[in-house]
Design a protein around this motif. Structure first.
Motif, short mmCIF file in Angstrom:
data_model
loop_
_atom_site.label_atom_id
_atom_site.label_comp_id
_atom_site.label_asym_id
_atom_site.label_seq_id
_atom_site.Cartn_x
_atom_site.Cartn_y
_atom_site.Cartn_z
N UNK A 34 0.81 -1.22 0.00
CA UNK A 34 0.00 0.00 0.00
C UNK A 34 0.84 1.26 0.00
N UNK A 36 1.62 3.06 2.52
CA UNK A 36 1.23 4.09 3.50
C UNK A 36 2.23 4.22 4.65
N UNK A 78 -6.35 -4.84 0.80
CA UNK A 78 -6.37 -3.60 1.60
C UNK A 78 -7.43 -3.68 2.70
N UNK A 106 -9.08 6.96 3.81
CA UNK A 106 -8.12 7.06 2.71
C UNK A 106 -6.99 6.04 2.88
N UNK A 107 -6.48 5.93 4.10
CA UNK A 107 -5.40 4.97 4.37
C UNK A 107 -5.91 3.55 4.16
N UNK A 110 -5.66 1.88 0.87
CA UNK A 110 -4.35 1.47 0.34
C UNK A 110 -3.59 0.53 1.26
#
Lengths: 294, 166, 752
Positions: A34, A36, A78, A106-107, A110
């Motif tokens: 992802x 992140x 995800x 949003x996190x 991903x």
């Protein structure tokens, strides 16, 4: 000083070949899902050039399978896919909740389960839930695949047991029987967007009389890695998950914790609250088995 | 070090660009494609000002590599209004005075749109949790939440009407 | 002004004129501008909180391909001492040293050099080639440490001001101030009950979402154009000119849209650096801070320590109030101790008070204004202790405040006599509010607190241009930080009698608007609004002249009503009313375009009072506080656009709640901030907050044509104590230090 590169092979063999090639050339390579955590770390200090090996296009890492005795969750699934999957949510409510707690919407669009595990933060939300569910890491390498219990996978802060050339394909979780359920709770100062100050994941199996016959308790953000607390599990086993047993489990978790004081909380706070969360999570898990409203 | 060539769709149109392997999507949107409606507030995924759609997922463009969007579709604030008509979400934010400085607003519009596509009539609590990753320092969130509740009702009603035989 | 006035536009809630651009991403903020040939500037920041710069070597970095300019403090002119004025205050010499360190670094993140390069990434990489030699000194990180006898001294030339005789030794205490009235000792002797306590608040940040950003371009003739996100472009011009020793008229500042400021964008940081880098490179230079830099190196608000003592009779009448308060100024003198000290006891009538205040430097970034600067810290202390007093007296806390509340005619603690103010009205609304009496559950608590802020007037200019079709352009000089274009348009529409939709408002740059002070001090709707009204009245007077000429009447025979010139009652003229549009269309024949203008230094800013009710639930096992209800009541004088007034009340409440519960700068022992990001500097997120109920009280400010008093700052003053008092109510223990973080609350519960 090397340079940055990015590769996103669409099959495992190619991905392993890229890893092997970098290993042999002594070039830095980082498995990327992802992103992140990786991209934050890139900005926060570790800006050394490297190749990002994006493993999201590999079919195995993108698979969710619920066939047979165990469930398989691909490493690059995800968080949002996890909580949108109702069958998974029913089977591992605690694990799915832990994924739902990571970062923002949003996190969660991903961030991946495998990434959270490989990042090996002491405060990683899904890690305690994976411990509680006795997850097995499915690892692929040039010379074949291997399996590793999740508690052996995390080896330190930001460190995992993957050897150079290996990829985490996903996690295998034994399917819980009807009398087993789990819960994960974390403490954060706000309602969202924080890193866990402490966390507790509990899996509980009750017999038909409501007596606890098996339990796993894992606590996080209170040591360099997530900890299994067998003493807490023992306190629950044989009880009807009553207040006395819950208190004993809480005390066992507090006793097992080896916390530090930092910007997110004090040692004393963590030690106490990890017990509170252990008790609350155990109660939720038990109530889930009993089908009681939370 | 050579740049990467990426083909993607941005707001429904085919786009090609060159990027560094470590360059963020946010950076490419703003600096290469001149789509400055997507804002930079933190670059660490904590503020939501850079929210965009990546295929059907709401993501932070600051935590997405530009290289990752190869073959994918990206939706930004610039693609939300339809020609000369504001999206009902944009209209609702205006009518409820749900912005003060306005710098977080593009991120909100994108995030609210994603919410209502998944959950057309969210509860107040669902709205607040969905939007927890979109920081606003001006409004105390109150009017944003009210605007979302209001526009959700409006859009649901419009959908219902559209679905009924004339 | 009577309550009976019926407004046509004022008090309505139209869509703001700049709204569409802001919901579509079209609006251009500080970082959204680009120019051909533009390069990127970044700053090298001190890795130490306190150190002497022994040597800076830029020779390596200057050789690097793609680097166009590199500067350190040595490349800036010497700046002499001089007061900056304005809301933030401060001294130009300090400002210059804050922008780029000279000889000494005074906080972790202090700028020591800057480079401009082809790309931002290259510029960041190049910073590693700058060699700086430091002699590291002990960091001084707290008020206690800074005020200690043996403290390391930040500035050897600093001797405490306001002490007689002048001290012999330098000190970190920049100044001491004192305010008093009556006989404080006698006042306490008259008291039946005395309460006292001390309170501390942490360093907090305004937390605007848009980082500081600017784009500078200077031509071969030395004329600079600066695009930037600021609350006051005239102040940016003045500061940049001073720091660079340039002529004011050689700097044009164009304000971008601004993504929040709350006082924090009244100060310059990068702007003069960008101009200098542009001058050296001959190219436009863009500089954008990252979030980490915003926290480490832009102005936060003071940490504070306040000891308060209050004496009262058993009926609640206050007899004496005294306090000792110290505010951190950060690296350079100039905290908000003065307004803090001036406001702490202002809501109350008390014959005897004594206030002593200290402005103290520490190795943290220089503080900047933050919404009612100084008041939240001061009022947190006062209002927490008032709550304890009410408990001791077994009196309703609102009643205690009503017994002592200031009102019209009372001499304020800070000097003047109050005109009409709405404090009592706010207290009465609170008392009657259902949120004050609804039932609470076990573990929940309720708290109230009062808030006060002076509000300011200051200088504003405005022009009103009438287009040839009668539509209206308002030209003014205050960046629109929260809907002020809408307020200006409403006041212009109301004054002229033309529809709101026919008015456009332009925030013009330093070459196109008359001098105007910052968007700050809750002054814009009041002072700039007054300038807009006067400029519109100028238009009316001209329009009446044109009509009189058209009708061959005397000017005083023409009246103005509903956007039309009409003959005065009793004037015998057989004419049709002339609309502004008709007068405008004909203006070529009657003397040329209609152009109204006004400039003023507005007096009579009406003070703002508020009362907040906070309701919380505290988890006794984890110490976590949830705000479950919040009610903000405030006197707005007259709400021009009520939705944006409510927005101010709600936004200020949210910031105050954050300050009360979670926000703080956390430092390690070396003076390095540990939480310089939105992950661990925890501002409230949407799911943290309840609905914030508002009630606008309207006690007209007689100094403003429509009764306006400022509303922007007062909302952040009361929430700190309101929340703290609610937590006290919920857990039964008074915590005297903010934030009320879970660790601290749990410790207090367990220790009780």
């Amino acid at each position: 000083m090397g340079s940055f590169a990015y590769a996103a092979p669409d099959n495992l063999a190619d991905a392993l070949a890229v890893l092997e090639q970098h290993k042999n050339a002594g070039q830095r390579i980082q498995i990327f899902a992802g992103g992140t955590d990786v991209l934050v770390q890139l900005k926060a200090g570790d800006s050394e050039p490297r190749t990002f090996l994006d493993v999201k296009n590999i079919r195995e890492t993108q698979t969710i399978s619920l066939k047979g005795d165990s469930a398989f969750i691909g490493a690059t699934i995800v968080c949002a896919q996890l909580y949108e999957n109702l069958a998974l949510k029913e089977m591992f409510p605690g694990l799915i909740e832990s994924a739902d707690l990571i970062g923002s919407t949003q996190i969660q669009g991903k961030a991946t389960l495998g990434g959270n595990l490989c990042n090996a933060s002491p405060a990683g939300d899904t890690i305690a839930a994976l411990y509680a569910n006795k997850a097995i890491c499915m690892i692929a390498g040039k010379s074949g695949s291997r399996e590793l219990p999740v508690e052996d996978f995390v080896t330190g802060v930001g460190r995992n047991a993957l050897k150079p050339g290996e990829i985490l394909l996903g996690l295998k979780l034994p399917k819980p029987n009807a009398n087993t359920s789990d819960a994960y709770l974390r403490f954060i100062p706000r309602t969202e967007m924080d890193i866990a100050v402490v966390g507790a994941g509990v899996s509980i199996t009750l017999d038909d009389e409501g007596v606890c016959v098996d339990a796993t308790v894992a606590i996080s953000a209170v040591a360099v890695t997530t900890l299994l607390v067998p003493e807490a599990a023992q306190a629950l086993i044989g009880s009807s998950v009553d207040e006395v047993a819950l208190q004993a489990a809480a005390q066992a978790s507090s006793a097992a914790a080896r916390p530090i004081s930092d910007k997110r909380g004090t040692k004393e706070f963590r030690r106490k609250v990890v017990g509170v969360l252990t008790r609350r999570a155990a109660l939720i898990a038990a109530n889930r088995v009993k089908g009681e409203a939370e | 070090m050579s740049k990467m060539h990426v083909s993607a769709s941005v707001n429904g149109e085919p786009v090609e660009f060159l990027c560094e392997p470590q360059q963020s999507l946010l950076n490419v949107l703003r600096d290469e494609l001149n789509l400055t409606g997507t804002k930079e507030g933190c670059t660490t995924g904590d503020c939501g000002a850079c929210s965009v759609m990546l295929d059907d997922r709401l993501v932070c463009s600051c935590l997405t590599l530009a290289a990752e969007v190869q073959g994918k579709s990206v939706g930004t604030i610039e693609g939300v209004a339809n020609g000369d008509t504001l999206h009902p979400i944009q209209q609702a934010l205006l009518e409820h005075a749900a912005l003060q400085c306005g710098v977080c607003t593009p991120g909100y519009v994108v995030a609210i749109k994603a919410l209502l596509e998944k959950n057309p009539l969210p509860s107040e609590s669902e709205i607040r949790y969905w939007l927890a990753g979109n920081l606003c320092r001006c409004t105390g969130y109150d009017k944003i939440i009210t605007a979302v509740q209001d526009v959700a009702q409006q859009m649901a009603k419009a959908d219902k009407n559209a679905g009924e035989p004339a | 002004m009577s309550e009976a006035v019926n407004f046509k536009y004022i008090g309505t809630r139209p869509v703001r004129p700049d709204g569409v651009d802001k919901v579509t991403g079209r609006a251009n903020y500080g970082a959204d501008a680009n120019l051909p040939g533009m390069i990127h500037g970044v700053v090298l920041r001190s890795p130490h909180a306190h150190a002497i710069i022994k040597k800076i070597d830029l020779s390596q970095v200057r050789l690097l391909d793609g680097i166009y300019a590199a500067v350190s403090g040595n490349d800036f002119p010497e700046v002499s001492s001089g007061s900056m004025g304005g809301e933030g205050g401060g001294d130009y010499k300090d400002l210059a040293a804050n922008i780029m360190a000279r000889n000494k670094v005074l906080y972790h993140g202090h700028a020591v050099a800057a480079v401009a390069a082809r790309t931002r990434e290259l510029a960041v990489e190049a910073l590693a080639l700058i060699q700086v030699e430091y002699e590291i000194l002990d960091p001084v990180m707290t008020l206690d440490a800074a005020m200690a006898e043996d403290a390391a001294i930040l500035d050897e030339s600093m001797f405490t001001q306001g002490v007689d005789p002048k001290p012999k030794y330098p000190s970190n205490i920049a100044s001491r101030i004192e305010f008093k009235r009556g006989d404080i000792e006698q006042g306490f002797l008259e008291a039946d009950i005395i309460v006292e306590s001390e309170f501390r608040t942490p360093t907090v940040h305004q937390g605007y979402i848009e980082p500081h950003a600017c784009l500078a371009s200077i031509n071969e003739g030395g004329q600079a154009t600066l695009w930037c996100s600021t609350q006051g472009h005239f102040d940016v011009r003045a500061a940049s000119a001073k720091v660079l020793n340039m002529d004011l008229c050689d700097i044009k500042v164009i304000p971008s849209e601004i993504g929040g400021g709350f006082g924090g964008k009244t100060v310059v940081y990068q702007e003069p650096v960008a101009i200098l880098l542009s001058r050296i490179s001959g190219r436009p230079v863009k500089m954008v801070m990252d979030r980490d830099e915003v926290f480490r190196a832009s102005g936060p608000a003071s940490a504070s320590h306040t000891r308060v003592k209050i004496g009262a009779r058993s009926d609640g009448t206050l007899t004496a109030m005294s306090c000792w308060m110290a505010f951190e100024a950060g690296a350079f003198k100039g905290s908000a101790i003065m307004p803090g000290a001036m406001c702490i006891f202002t809501p109350y009538k008390v014959a005897n008070f004594y206030i002593e205040g200290f402005d103290v430097v520490v190795n943290k970034p220089k503080v900047a204004a933050y919404r009612a600067p100084g008041a939240p810290q001061a009022m947190y202390a006062c209002e927490s202790l008032m709550d304890e007093l009410a408990r001791k007296l077994e009196m309703d806390p609102l009643e205690l405040r009503l017994v002592n509340a200031v009102e019209e005619g009372v001499q304020a603690a800070y000097g003047p006599k109050f005109n009409a103010i709405g404090f009592r009205e706010c207290l009465e609304v609170a008392k009657q509010h259902p949120n004050y009496t609804r039932a609470l559950k076990e573990g929940q608590g309720r708290g109230v607190a009062a808030g006060f802020w002076f509000n300011v007037g200051m200088q504003s200019s405005a022009e009103v241009h009438i287009n040839e079709n009668g539509t209206v352009m308002v030209i003014e000089g205050n960046p629109d930080i929260g809907g002020s274009r809408a307020s200006m348009a409403l006041m212009a529409a109301e004054t002229l009698g033309v529809p709101y939709e026919k008015v456009r408002v332009v925030v013009a740059d330093t070459e196109n608007a008359g001098y105007t002070n910052v968007t700050g001090g809750s002054r814009v709707t009041f002072a700039t609004g007054m300038a807009v009204i006067q400029a519109a009245q100028d238009i009316i007077s001209q329009a009446k002249q044109r009509a009189a000429a058209t009708w061959e009447l005397d000017e005083d025979q023409v009246d103005w009503q509903n956007g039309h010139a009409i003959p005065m009652p009793g004037v015998n003229a057989d004419v049709e009313p002339l609309s502004l549009a008709r007068i405008a269309a004909n203006s070529g024949r009657t003397g040329g375009p209609l152009l109204g203008r006004a400039s003023l230094n507005a007096k009579g800013a009406g003070p703002g009072f508020s009362v907040n009710i906070a309701e919380v639930a505290v988890d006794r096992e984890t110490g976590k506080t949830d705000v479950i209800g919040f009610t903000a009541i405030q006197d707005a004088g007259k709400a021009i656009h009520p939705a944006y007034v409510e927005g101010q009340l709600q936004g200020g409440a949210a910031q105050g709640i954050g300050w009360a519960l979670n926000e703080e700068y956390i430092y390690d022992e070396k003076g390095v901030m540990q939480n310089a990001g939105f992950l661990d500097y925890r501002i409230p997120v949407a799911s943290d907050l309840p609905k914030i109920d508002t009630h606008i009280v309207e006690v007209a400010n007689t100094a403003h044509p429509y009764g306006v008093r400022g509303v922007g700052e007062t909302p952040i003053v009361a929430p700190l104590a309101a929340v703290a008092n609610a937590v006290r109510d919920a857990i039964g223990v008074r915590i005297t230090e903010l934030p009320l973080s879970p660790s601290r609350v749990l410790e207090s519960i367990d220790g009780a």
